[in-house]
Motif scaffolding. Structure first.
Motif, short mmCIF file in Angstrom:
data_model
loop_
_atom_site.label_atom_id
_atom_site.label_comp_id
_atom_site.label_asym_id
_atom_site.label_seq_id
_atom_site.Cartn_x
_atom_site.Cartn_y
_atom_site.Cartn_z
N TRP A 1 -3.44 0.68 -0.72
CA TRP A 1 -2.09 0.37 -1.23
C TRP A 1 -1.11 0.23 -0.07
O TRP A 1 -1.12 1.03 0.86
N ASN A 2 -0.26 -0.77 -0.16
CA ASN A 2 0.79 -0.97 0.82
C ASN A 2 2.09 -0.34 0.32
O ASN A 2 2.21 0.00 -0.86
N THR A 3 3.07 -0.20 1.21
CA THR A 3 4.40 0.30 0.82
C THR A 3 5.43 -0.79 1.01
O THR A 3 5.48 -1.43 2.07
N VAL B 1 9.52 1.89 -2.61
CA VAL B 1 10.61 2.80 -2.24
C VAL B 1 11.85 1.96 -1.98
O VAL B 1 11.76 0.74 -1.82
N TYR C 1 0.68 -0.90 -4.72
CA TYR C 1 1.92 -0.77 -3.95
C TYR C 1 2.60 0.56 -4.23
O TYR C 1 2.65 1.01 -5.38
N LYS C 2 3.14 1.13 -3.16
CA LYS C 2 4.16 2.17 -3.33
C LYS C 2 5.51 1.48 -3.13
O LYS C 2 5.72 0.83 -2.10
N GLN D 1 9.47 -1.69 0.93
CA GLN D 1 10.83 -1.14 0.98
C GLN D 1 11.79 -2.15 0.33
O GLN D 1 12.06 -3.20 0.91
N VAL E 1 -2.40 9.55 2.19
CA VAL E 1 -1.44 8.64 2.83
C VAL E 1 -1.49 8.78 4.34
O VAL E 1 -1.84 9.84 4.86
N ASP F 1 2.04 3.97 4.62
CA ASP F 1 3.51 4.03 4.57
C ASP F 1 4.14 2.81 5.24
O ASP F 1 3.47 2.08 5.97
N ALA F 2 5.44 2.64 5.00
CA ALA F 2 6.18 1.53 5.60
C ALA F 2 6.79 1.95 6.93
O ALA F 2 6.94 3.14 7.22
N MET G 1 -2.86 5.21 0.66
CA MET G 1 -1.58 4.52 0.77
C MET G 1 -1.14 4.47 2.22
O MET G 1 -1.23 5.47 2.94
#
Length: 389
Positions: free
Chosen positions: A209-211, A242, A239-240, A213, A127, A180-181, A178
């Motif tokens: 992979w995108n994050t 959160v 996608y992650k 929210q 990440v 992060d956002a 990944m």
């Protein structure tokens, strides 16, 4: 009654002394005002290199929430977790630096992590944070459509190049990367860049992979648009998911600058949005892979229920779960015990450089209703259980 209440499973890797230390640490960060004051004092003393304070941080916050000072030193934690079917996500947790040399060093560090993770099932993801590859201000100008100077164009080209280098290496090594956002005022710039990487490197499967929210408004609509793009371009999505980490900051900025609040109006709306994302994934597993990063027991169980409804095996390769190292062991170890794809976010880095990350985690902990209390209750339960055994 929650299925995640077995503290014997949750804390099987923790000694009684470690549990007692964790109890008092969570007790110390239970109160937001005290935590805020403590964080200011801590950042000041670390910045001014007070060696005694650094030693205290090393044996408290750092030991609880970080894997080690280097990737190699973190391997002891990686191996310990993997014995319980729990993967690790190396998170190079250096924050708050905005010079080109640091961006380049971080990019190299992420490439080392990709090489390190190649062929190693104990490290299923690597990440990075977008602002670890470029200034927040340059993302902001890109998102706002501001006309860039020649030097700014060159600066942005370097940011794009870092993404390209890392994503290409991840593709070559078959390691999931990944991203992060960030805050809403730069997230569209990040999304556009990540979409470009997905279209190029996710032709065979989801590598980039995108994050997302889910405490934000408009994210379900964004997912639908993303799916349409990927279907037309014939590439895969990862996608992650959160809930989100910048609520107070987002609301304050929206009020100050007089634009619509981008955050869901209340916790229930956020929960509903997160749960809708679960359904989105389950309906589109032919093209979508997902990592559900959550400390919410109901959401975790809902993913498990939806998998069961669709007769998906517990270790189905396109569905992953994750929690932060040092928190919600009751969830992670239960998932690992039952052979789900469980993971821990494992930050690492020099103690004094990781302090901004650790203090941000402490603040997030106090802002999540009931989180610290839940940790304390579980630790207390396990300490009582050990007294009687």
């Amino acid at each position: 009654m929650s299925i995640f209440n077995d503290t014997k499973i949750a804390f099987q890797d923790k000694s009684t002394d470690q549990l007692r230390k964790a109890y008092w640490m969570f007790k110390a960060i239970e109160h937001p005002t005290l935590t805020s004051l403590g964080i200011k004092a801590l950042n000041f003393t670390i910045h001014n290199r007070f060696p005694l304070v650094e030693g205290i941080v090393r044996t408290t916050l750092f030991e609880q929430f970080a894997g080690g000072e280097t990737r190699e030193k973190s391997l002891q934690v990686v191996d310990k977790l993997y014995k319980h079917h729990i993967g690790s996500i190396f998170d190079y947790a250096i924050e708050g630096k905005e010079d080109e040399a640091t961006f380049d060093l971080t990019c190299e560090e992420i490439k080392h992590n990709i090489n390190f993770a190649e062929g190693n099932p104990a490290i299923p993801f690597v990440v990075f944070k977008p602002t670890a590859f470029g200034r927040l201000g340059i993302y902001q100008e890109i998102q706002a459509g501001t006309e860039l100077t020649t030097s700014e164009k060159e600066e942005w080209a370097r940011v794009v190049k870092r993404y390209e280098n890392v994503c290409r290496l991840a593709y070559e090594k078959d390691v999931v990367i990944m991203i992060d956002a960030e805050e809403t005022w730069i997230q569209t710039a990040v999304d556009d860049l990540v979409n470009d990487m997905m279209s190029r490197f996710n032709q065979e499967k989801a590598i980039v992979w995108n994050t997302i929210q889910m405490y934000r408004t408009g994210r379900l609509e964004y997912l639908a648009q993303d799916l349409k793009r990927a279907t037309e371009g014939n590439y895969y999505l990862g996608y992650k998911f959160v809930r989100g980490a910048y609520m107070e900051k987002e609301r304050a900025r929206a009020a100050e600058m007089n634009y619509p609040d981008p955050i869901q109006p209340d916790k229930q709306s956020t929960d509903d949005n997160f749960n809708a994302a679960i359904d989105f994934v389950m309906k589109n597993t032919d093209r979508v892979s997902a990592f559900f990063g959550t400390h919410n027991e109901k959401s975790t169980e809902l993913v498990m229920d939806r998998m069961r409804d669709r007769s998906l095996p517990n270790d189905y390769g396109k569905i992953h779960f994750g929690q932060l190292y040092g928190m919600s062991d009751n969830i992670t170890y239960y998932l690992g015990e039952n052979k789900y794809n469980a993971t821990k976010y494992l930050p690492y880095g020099p103690v004094r450089d990781v302090v901004p990350y650790l203090t941000r985690r402490a603040q997030e902990n106090t802002s999540v209703a009931g989180q610290t209390g839940r940790e304390l209750a579980l630790i207390s339960k396990e300490l009582e259980r050990r007294k009687g055994s």
